[in-house]
Design a protein around this motif. Structure first.
Motif, PDB file in Angstrom:
ATOM      1  N   LEU A   3      -5.619  -4.853   1.462  1.00  0.00           N
ATOM      2  CA  LEU A   3      -7.010  -4.973   1.316  1.00  0.00           C
ATOM      3  C   LEU A   3      -7.567  -6.250   1.069  1.00  0.00           C
ATOM      4  O   LEU A   3      -8.832  -6.711   0.989  1.00  0.00           O
ATOM      5  CB  LEU A   3      -7.795  -3.843   0.629  1.00  0.00           C
ATOM      6  CG  LEU A   3      -7.437  -2.309   1.125  1.00  0.00           C
ATOM      7  CD1 LEU A   3      -8.306  -1.444   0.290  1.00  0.00           C
ATOM      8  CD2 LEU A   3      -7.402  -2.102   2.622  1.00  0.00           C
ATOM      9  N   SER A   4      -6.758  -7.220   0.725  1.00  0.00           N
ATOM     10  CA  SER A   4      -7.091  -8.677   0.748  1.00  0.00           C
ATOM     11  C   SER A   4      -6.655  -9.286   1.899  1.00  0.00           C
ATOM     12  O   SER A   4      -5.433  -9.086   2.426  1.00  0.00           O
ATOM     13  CB  SER A   4      -6.444  -9.157  -0.618  1.00  0.00           C
ATOM     14  OG  SER A   4      -7.069  -8.687  -1.789  1.00  0.00           O
TER      15      SER A   4
ATOM     16  N   GLN B 218      -8.331   2.811   1.211  1.00  0.00           N
ATOM     17  CA  GLN B 218      -9.090   2.463   0.042  1.00  0.00           C
ATOM     18  C   GLN B 218      -8.583   3.294  -1.191  1.00  0.00           C
ATOM     19  O   GLN B 218      -8.620   2.949  -2.378  1.00  0.00           O
ATOM     20  CB  GLN B 218     -10.462   2.471   0.010  1.00  0.00           C
ATOM     21  CG  GLN B 218     -11.127   1.358   0.769  1.00  0.00           C
ATOM     22  CD  GLN B 218     -12.652   1.484   1.183  1.00  0.00           C
ATOM     23  OE1 GLN B 218     -13.090   2.619   1.380  1.00  0.00           O
ATOM     24  NE2 GLN B 218     -13.253   0.462   0.930  1.00  0.00           N
ATOM     25  N   GLN B 219      -7.947   4.547  -0.842  1.00  0.00           N
ATOM     26  CA  GLN B 219      -7.394   5.324  -1.933  1.00  0.00           C
ATOM     27  C   GLN B 219      -6.021   5.062  -2.316  1.00  0.00           C
ATOM     28  O   GLN B 219      -5.580   5.445  -3.230  1.00  0.00           O
ATOM     29  CB  GLN B 219      -7.305   6.751  -1.265  1.00  0.00           C
ATOM     30  CG  GLN B 219      -8.596   7.328  -0.846  1.00  0.00           C
ATOM     31  CD  GLN B 219      -8.500   8.735  -0.305  1.00  0.00           C
ATOM     32  OE1 GLN B 219      -7.531   9.153  -0.133  1.00  0.00           O
ATOM     33  NE2 GLN B 219      -9.643   9.149   0.235  1.00  0.00           N
ATOM     34  N   SER B 220      -5.579   3.852  -1.847  1.00  0.00           N
ATOM     35  CA  SER B 220      -4.003   3.424  -2.235  1.00  0.00           C
ATOM     36  C   SER B 220      -4.067   2.940  -3.543  1.00  0.00           C
ATOM     37  O   SER B 220      -5.221   2.023  -3.897  1.00  0.00           O
ATOM     38  CB  SER B 220      -3.454   2.450  -1.203  1.00  0.00           C
ATOM     39  OG  SER B 220      -2.293   1.717  -1.780  1.00  0.00           O
ATOM     40  N   ASN B 221      -3.207   3.175  -4.347  1.00  0.00           N
ATOM     41  CA  ASN B 221      -3.320   2.399  -5.746  1.00  0.00           C
ATOM     42  C   ASN B 221      -2.749   1.131  -5.732  1.00  0.00           C
ATOM     43  O   ASN B 221      -2.709   0.253  -6.488  1.00  0.00           O
ATOM     44  CB  ASN B 221      -2.260   3.327  -6.681  1.00  0.00           C
ATOM     45  CG  ASN B 221      -3.021   4.577  -7.233  1.00  0.00           C
ATOM     46  OD1 ASN B 221      -4.216   4.557  -7.324  1.00  0.00           O
ATOM     47  ND2 ASN B 221      -2.287   5.369  -7.390  1.00  0.00           N
ATOM     48  N   ASP B 222      -2.142   0.696  -4.580  1.00  0.00           N
ATOM     49  CA  ASP B 222      -1.608  -0.790  -4.243  1.00  0.00           C
ATOM     50  C   ASP B 222      -2.759  -1.363  -3.247  1.00  0.00           C
ATOM     51  O   ASP B 222      -2.911  -0.909  -2.239  1.00  0.00           O
ATOM     52  CB  ASP B 222      -0.284  -0.627  -3.732  1.00  0.00           C
ATOM     53  CG  ASP B 222       0.714   0.014  -4.689  1.00  0.00           C
ATOM     54  OD1 ASP B 222       1.407  -0.476  -5.501  1.00  0.00           O
ATOM     55  OD2 ASP B 222       0.853   1.387  -4.418  1.00  0.00           O
ATOM     56  N   CYS B 223      -3.284  -2.241  -3.984  1.00  0.00           N
ATOM     57  CA  CYS B 223      -4.653  -3.062  -3.211  1.00  0.00           C
ATOM     58  C   CYS B 223      -4.373  -4.092  -2.354  1.00  0.00           C
ATOM     59  O   CYS B 223      -5.187  -4.889  -1.847  1.00  0.00           O
ATOM     60  CB  CYS B 223      -5.728  -3.157  -4.342  1.00  0.00           C
ATOM     61  SG  CYS B 223      -6.016  -1.494  -5.100  1.00  0.00           S
TER      62      CYS B 223
ATOM     63  N   ALA C  69       0.902  -1.363  -0.098  1.00  0.00           N
ATOM     64  CA  ALA C  69       0.084  -0.119  -0.005  1.00  0.00           C
ATOM     65  C   ALA C  69       0.737   1.155   0.060  1.00  0.00           C
ATOM     66  O   ALA C  69       1.773   1.107   0.683  1.00  0.00           O
ATOM     67  CB  ALA C  69      -1.081  -0.053   1.072  1.00  0.00           C
TER      68      ALA C  69
END
Length: 452
Positions: free
Chosen positions: A221-222, A213-218, A174
């Motif tokens: 969030l998994s 949730q604004q991170s471009n690296d997701c 993230a």
């Protein structure tokens, strides 16, 4: 021997140093996954009271301490195993830097096979952040590092520079922008207590979920990969200990002035058979009916005037002490037990006076560290963390043993049924000794003789 195993996704949040954003990010993750319908169990490494309050509110679940030195490997294994049976996700927040302390966060993660995510404040650096993360990840072969969380990124270009410099084996989980809305409030001993700012925390948790949730690296969030946690039938869970405090009621001071209470300590007392009742030295006029008192740490210096003006409570505690029943006073509780306390504004207030001496705050100077309380009843592990001093106190019965230094640690006082010390005790480290501390003197001697 039968070994039972259970799997649960787990992630250990660590950092190269303190003040990198571990608690903020752990709380944000706990709230995010909770809102997705998951049961999230959070653990905090080392002796800490304030961070767990925040994390408990974020996860809506109790938060327990994990520390190999303070609690022992078997205890840590039991708590993780029990949490894995009910949780969809386990998060562990480390202390200080990744390899700091003996044992360190890395030692704990390696022992239980929990992958680590490195949280790093990357303000003022780019590729260097990748180099530092890569160095941390490769420092020990027994530590599994899942990736880097780049905190306080200035822009997507900033994140890209870090991402491109990381080795393939170390992904950017993230990239989190700088955002003061999600920073947690602090005071002189650390974060502000959750109960004092509960509504504000809810606003910050909401903002923190959006922030994640604004991170471009997701990848963050998994759910992380599952870890296998185990327990054997030769281990005795804390819930199945001999009830040495059966039919005893322990009154615990709990309010804005006294709140440094490990959930593990309450569970330990209950496992010993004790019933727990709470009271407020700030607001109540009398003590509940009890066989023993526990005056834990907290912030009596911020409430010294109100504590002093509650004359009926001060008298009730003096009367209780005169009966010879057991009282444990830790750190802030020790200050409350003295004859007076001088607060941060240098105003002196009378306290309960059940122990001779005067307490005074001393600004930024303080004492902290892991110590063993060498009590006559037995060794109980714990820690010190205070910015006050006490003078003209009685001769101690013992001193704490520091974890890594030969100098005497904190003084320990015992008079009648009172045990008072600056040390915060971790009861599960020695349940038998803990039980004796909460028994009147005659019963303690009988129990000690039987044990001998």
């Amino acid at each position: 021997m039968t070994v039972t195993r259970v799997e649960c996704p787990a992630l250990f949040l660590t950092a190269p140093a303190s003040n990198q954003g571990k608690t903020t990010i752990t709380a944000a993750l706990a709230r995010y996954f909770t809102e997705q319908g998951n049961v999230v169990r959070v653990f905090k490494t080392g002796p800490d009271y304030l961070d767990p309050q925040i994390l408990a509110q974020a996860s809506k679940q109790p938060v327990e301490q994990l520390d190999i030195w303070m609690a022992g490997e078997d205890y840590c294994q039991q708590r993780l195993f029990l949490a894995a049976q009910e949780a969809d996700l386990i998060l562990v927040e480390g202390a200080m830097g990744m390899f700091d302390g003996e044992p360190s966060s890395a030692d704990l993660a390696a022992r239980f096979g929990i992958p680590m995510a490195i949280v790093m404040d990357v303000k003022g650096m780019a590729q260097t952040a990748a180099a530092l993360a890569a160095g941390l990840a490769s420092f020990r072969s027994d530590v599994d590092v899942a990736g880097l969380i780049a905190n306080r990124c200035g822009s997507e270009r900033h994140a890209e520079l870090i991402r491109d410099a990381l080795p393939e084996s170390l992904p950017l989980l993230a990239s989190l922008k700088r955002d003061e809305q999600i920073v947690l409030p602090e005071r002189h001993l650390g974060l502000v207590q959750a109960d004092e700012v509960a509504d504000e925390l809810e606003e910050r948790f909401s903002a923190a979920v959006d922030w994640l949730q604004q991170s471009n690296d997701c990848a963050l969030l998994s759910l992380p990969k599952a870890v296998t946690f185990s327990a054997s039938d030769t281990e005795t869970p804390i819930e199945e200990i001999e009830p040495l405090l059966a039919n005893k009621t322990i009154a615990v001071a709990k309010d804005a002035a006294f709140s440094f209470i490990y959930d593990a300590n309450i569970k330990a007392l209950q496992s010993l058979g004790a019933s727990i009742v709470y009271f407020s030295p700030l607001k109540d006029n009398s003590l509940p009916n009890a066989d023993a008192l526990w005056l834990p740490g907290g912030y009596p210096e911020l409430h010294a005037k109100a504590l002093s003006e509650n004359l009926s409570m001060r008298q009730a505690i003096m009367d209780f002490h005169h009966t010879g029943k057991a009282i444990l006073a830790e750190c802030g509780g020790l200050l409350y037990s003295l004859q007076s306390l001088t607060d941060l504004q240098e105003v002196c207030y009378p306290m309960t006076g059940i122990l001779a001496g005067q307490g005074a705050m001393r600004g930024k100077r303080g004492c902290q560290g892991m110590q063993t309380a060498a009590l006559p009843q037995g060794d109980i592990r714990g820690h010190a963390h205070h910015r006050s001093r006490s003078d003209n106190t009685p001769t101690p019965v013992a001193f704490g043993r520091r974890q890594r230094h030969p100098a005497p640690g904190e003084a320990i006082y015992q008079e009648k049924g009172l045990t008072a010390t600056y040390l915060h005790l971790f009861f599960p480290s020695n349940l038998a000794a803990t039980a004796q501390v909460f028994l009147p003197q005659g019963a303690q001697e009988t129990l000690m003789a039987d044990a001998g």
